[in-house]
Design a protein around this motif. Structure first.
Motif, PDB file in Angstrom:
ATOM      1  N   ILE A  24     -35.681  14.051   6.338  1.00  0.00           N
ATOM      2  CA  ILE A  24     -36.615  14.687   7.261  1.00  0.00           C
ATOM      3  C   ILE A  24     -36.445  16.199   7.158  1.00  0.00           C
ATOM      4  N   HIS A  26     -37.207  19.777   8.874  1.00  0.00           N
ATOM      5  CA  HIS A  26     -37.487  20.313  10.205  1.00  0.00           C
ATOM      6  C   HIS A  26     -37.961  21.754  10.094  1.00  0.00           C
ATOM      7  N   VAL A  58     -44.875  20.358   8.739  1.00  0.00           N
ATOM      8  CA  VAL A  58     -43.622  20.775   9.372  1.00  0.00           C
ATOM      9  C   VAL A  58     -43.874  21.964  10.296  1.00  0.00           C
ATOM     10  N   LYS A  63     -41.614  18.564  12.232  1.00  0.00           N
ATOM     11  CA  LYS A  63     -40.824  17.844  11.229  1.00  0.00           C
ATOM     12  C   LYS A  63     -41.725  16.921  10.423  1.00  0.00           C
ATOM     13  N   CYS A  64     -41.195  16.478   9.273  1.00  0.00           N
ATOM     14  CA  CYS A  64     -41.948  15.580   8.404  1.00  0.00           C
ATOM     15  C   CYS A  64     -40.959  14.866   7.484  1.00  0.00           C
ATOM     16  N   ASP A  65     -41.164  13.559   7.269  1.00  0.00           N
ATOM     17  CA  ASP A  65     -40.318  12.881   6.282  1.00  0.00           C
ATOM     18  C   ASP A  65     -40.855  13.237   4.898  1.00  0.00           C
ATOM     19  N   ARG A  68     -38.368   9.098   0.789  1.00  0.00           N
ATOM     20  CA  ARG A  68     -37.747   7.836   1.209  1.00  0.00           C
ATOM     21  C   ARG A  68     -37.141   7.150   0.000  1.00  0.00           C
ATOM     22  N   TYR A  78     -30.967  15.223   0.036  1.00  0.00           N
ATOM     23  CA  TYR A  78     -30.571  15.880   1.283  1.00  0.00           C
ATOM     24  C   TYR A  78     -29.639  17.064   1.006  1.00  0.00           C
ATOM     25  N   GLU A  91     -31.925  10.196   7.716  1.00  0.00           N
ATOM     26  CA  GLU A  91     -32.052   9.196   8.762  1.00  0.00           C
ATOM     27  C   GLU A  91     -32.434   7.844   8.169  1.00  0.00           C
ATOM     28  N   THR A  93     -34.734   4.204   8.851  1.00  0.00           N
ATOM     29  CA  THR A  93     -35.946   3.780   9.551  1.00  0.00           C
ATOM     30  C   THR A  93     -35.639   2.705  10.565  1.00  0.00           C
TER      31      THR A  93
END
Length: 93
Positions: A24, A26, A58, A63-65, A68, A78, A91, A93
Motif C-alpha cells: 500500500i 500512502h 494516492v 492511499k492505494c494498493d 499484490r 516493499y 498488508e 487481504t
C-alpha cells in the motif's frame, strides 16, 4: 488417515484465494508526482498511465494498493519502495 498440518492448510488457502499480500502506498507531503510515477514504473513495473493514476489516487484518497502477490515478492517491492523514500505498508487481504 492422514493429518493436514497448519502450514499445508495455509498454503492451500493461499492457492485458492490468490495472493493475499499487498503493498500500500500512502500519501505524504514530500514526494513529488514525478518521483512516485518513476518508482511505480521502475520498481513495480507499471506502465506510465497506471503509475500516473496511482499517484493521483494516492494524492486524493490518501492511499492505494500498488502491487499484490506472494509474501516474498511483496516484501522485496516493499523494501525497494521504502528505500526510495516512499511511505508504504505491507498488508494482507
Amino acid at each position: 488417515m492422514s493429518t493436514i498440518t497448519k502450514e499445508e492448510v495455509s498454503t492451500q488457502v493461499e492457492d485458492i484465494l490468490g495472493y493475499p499480500y499487498m503493498v500500500i502506498l500512502h500519501n505524504d507531503d514530500f514526494n513529488s508526482f514525478d518521483h512516485v510515477i518513476e518508482c511505480m514504473i521502475k520498481i513495480c513495473k507499471h506502465d506510465f498511465e497506471a503509475s500516473s493514476q496511482i499517484a493521483h489516487l494516492v494524492h486524493f484518497t490518501g492511499k492505494c494498493d500498488v502491487k499484490r502477490g506472494n509474501k516474498e515478492e511483496m516484501t522485496i517491492i516493499y523494501k525497494k519502495l521504502k528505500s526510495a523514500s516512499l511511505t508504504v505498508t505491507l498488508e494482507t487481504t
